[in-house]
Design a protein around this motif. Structure first.
Motif, PDB file in Angstrom:
ATOM      1  N   GLU A 207       0.677  -1.082  -0.024  1.00 16.78           N
ATOM      2  CA  GLU A 207      -0.061   0.169   0.041  1.00 16.78           C
ATOM      3  C   GLU A 207       1.065   1.328   0.064  1.00 16.78           C
ATOM      4  OE1 GLU A 207      -2.016  -1.029   3.387  1.00 16.78           O
ATOM      5  OE2 GLU A 207      -3.901  -1.853   2.259  1.00 16.78           O
ATOM      6  N   GLN A 208       1.929   1.159   0.921  1.00 15.47           N
ATOM      7  CA  GLN A 208       2.814   2.369   0.655  1.00 15.47           C
ATOM      8  C   GLN A 208       3.442   2.489  -0.570  1.00 15.47           C
ATOM      9  OE1 GLN A 208       5.653   1.900   3.915  1.00 15.47           O
ATOM     10  NE2 GLN A 208       3.861   1.910   5.513  1.00 15.47           N
ATOM     11  N   ARG A 209       4.105   1.514  -1.360  1.00 21.60           N
ATOM     12  CA  ARG A 209       4.403   1.557  -2.381  1.00 21.60           C
ATOM     13  C   ARG A 209       3.694   2.263  -3.532  1.00 21.60           C
ATOM     14  NH1 ARG A 209       8.757   2.686  -5.872  1.00 21.60           N
ATOM     15  NH2 ARG A 209       8.779   1.073  -7.657  1.00 21.60           N
ATOM     16  N   ALA A 210       2.256   1.378  -3.658  1.00 18.94           N
ATOM     17  CA  ALA A 210       1.387   1.923  -4.475  1.00 18.94           C
ATOM     18  C   ALA A 210       0.956   3.409  -4.549  1.00 18.94           C
ATOM     19  CB  ALA A 210      -0.123   1.055  -4.397  1.00 18.94           C
ATOM     20  N   ASP A 211       0.834   3.853  -3.200  1.00 18.90           N
ATOM     21  CA  ASP A 211       0.508   5.232  -3.017  1.00 18.90           C
ATOM     22  C   ASP A 211       1.688   6.231  -3.560  1.00 18.90           C
ATOM     23  OD1 ASP A 211      -2.056   4.868  -1.724  1.00 18.90           O
ATOM     24  OD2 ASP A 211      -0.988   5.027   0.275  1.00 18.90           O
ATOM     25  N   GLN A 212       3.136   5.640  -3.257  1.00 19.25           N
ATOM     26  CA  GLN A 212       4.217   6.475  -3.894  1.00 19.25           C
ATOM     27  C   GLN A 212       4.098   6.422  -5.540  1.00 19.25           C
ATOM     28  OE1 GLN A 212       7.826   4.324  -3.468  1.00 19.25           O
ATOM     29  NE2 GLN A 212       9.006   6.198  -4.173  1.00 19.25           N
ATOM     30  N   ILE A 213       4.030   5.343  -5.953  1.00 20.17           N
ATOM     31  CA  ILE A 213       3.856   5.418  -7.560  1.00 20.17           C
ATOM     32  C   ILE A 213       2.739   6.263  -8.108  1.00 20.17           C
ATOM     33  CG2 ILE A 213       3.216   3.771  -9.490  1.00 20.17           C
ATOM     34  CD1 ILE A 213       4.666   1.485  -7.956  1.00 20.17           C
ATOM     35  N   VAL A 214       1.598   6.193  -7.418  1.00 20.49           N
ATOM     36  CA  VAL A 214       0.381   7.088  -7.826  1.00 20.49           C
ATOM     37  C   VAL A 214       0.920   8.686  -7.785  1.00 20.49           C
ATOM     38  CG1 VAL A 214      -1.891   7.838  -7.453  1.00 20.49           C
ATOM     39  CG2 VAL A 214      -1.353   5.498  -7.466  1.00 20.49           C
ATOM     40  N   ARG A 215       1.581   8.746  -6.450  1.00 19.56           N
ATOM     41  CA  ARG A 215       2.022  10.366  -6.550  1.00 19.56           C
ATOM     42  C   ARG A 215       3.108  10.605  -7.138  1.00 19.56           C
ATOM     43  NH1 ARG A 215       3.107   9.423  -1.559  1.00 19.56           N
ATOM     44  NH2 ARG A 215       5.415   8.926  -1.638  1.00 19.56           N
ATOM     45  N   ASP A 216       3.986   9.902  -7.741  1.00 22.38           N
ATOM     46  CA  ASP A 216       5.162  10.275  -8.315  1.00 22.38           C
ATOM     47  C   ASP A 216       5.167   9.655  -9.897  1.00 22.38           C
ATOM     48  OD1 ASP A 216       6.229  11.107  -5.990  1.00 22.38           O
ATOM     49  OD2 ASP A 216       7.516   9.191  -5.752  1.00 22.38           O
ATOM     50  N   TRP A 217       4.342   9.141 -10.331  1.00 24.55           N
ATOM     51  CA  TRP A 217       4.198   8.497 -11.860  1.00 24.55           C
ATOM     52  C   TRP A 217       4.287   9.737 -12.672  1.00 24.55           C
ATOM     53  CZ3 TRP A 217       4.458   4.154 -13.933  1.00 24.55           C
ATOM     54  CH2 TRP A 217       4.152   4.108 -15.129  1.00 24.55           C
ATOM     55  N   PRO A 218       4.919   9.654 -13.861  1.00 24.09           N
ATOM     56  CA  PRO A 218       5.910   8.386 -14.185  1.00 24.09           C
ATOM     57  C   PRO A 218       7.443   8.227 -13.653  1.00 24.09           C
ATOM     58  CG  PRO A 218       5.822   9.885 -16.169  1.00 24.09           C
ATOM     59  CD  PRO A 218       5.107  10.498 -14.699  1.00 24.09           C
TER      60      PRO A 218
END
Length: 162
Positions: free
Chosen positions: A49-60
């Protein structure tokens, strides 16, 4: 006598006021003190969940995860669904041949579906080969894929665009 009656009345009034407010602390004979009326602590997000939130926030602008974690196994690939209205995707999970359980999970946002593989190993007793096993796993989505990008949580790479 009148003074002690007044003192008991004040004490009773104070206890009733605290009880009504929901912040009373109860104590019993030889037991620990317990607070009544408090909410449970919030659930801490797990590694995925932490990693997914980071990806959504920082994408791409996403870098791969360092090291291998059983909760963030990289995916070998994803099968393209037949249409963008699909609410299910199939991914290929690369896991250890010693994993007794494995699977995949997702985190959905407006523009991304972040996916990962996971595995649970047998007990540490005995020998285990380092062979990689791959298996296809279906992930149910909360909403249609509808043009969202599917991103591997471990590598940060886009697997497909719905």
């Amino acid at each position: 006598m009148r003074g002690s009656h007044l003192s008991r009345t004040r004490t009773l009034a104070a206890v009733l006021t605290l009880a009504v407010s929901g912040a009373v602390a109860l104590a019993g004979c030889g037991q620990k003190q317990q607070t009544v009326g408090s909410a449970p602590p919030p659930k801490k997000p797990d590694a995925f969940e932490q990693r997914a939130d980071q990806i959504v926030r920082d994408w791409p602008q996403v870098s791969p995860v360092h090291g291998r974690q059983q909760a963030l196994l990289p995916l070998v690939g994803a099968d393209r669904p037949k249409d963008t209205g699909a609410r299910e995707i199939t991914v290929t999970v690369g896991h250890s041949a010693c994993d007794v359980h494995f699977g995949a999970r997702s985190h959905e946002s407006k523009g991304l579906v972040v996916v990962t593989g996971w595995g649970k190993r047998k007990s540490a007793k005995g020998m285990c080969t380092e062979n990689l096993a791959t298996d296809k796993v279906k992930i149910q989505l909360k909403g249609p894929l509808a043009g969202r990008k599917v991103v591997d949580a471990a590598t940060g790479k886009q697997l497909l665009k719905g």
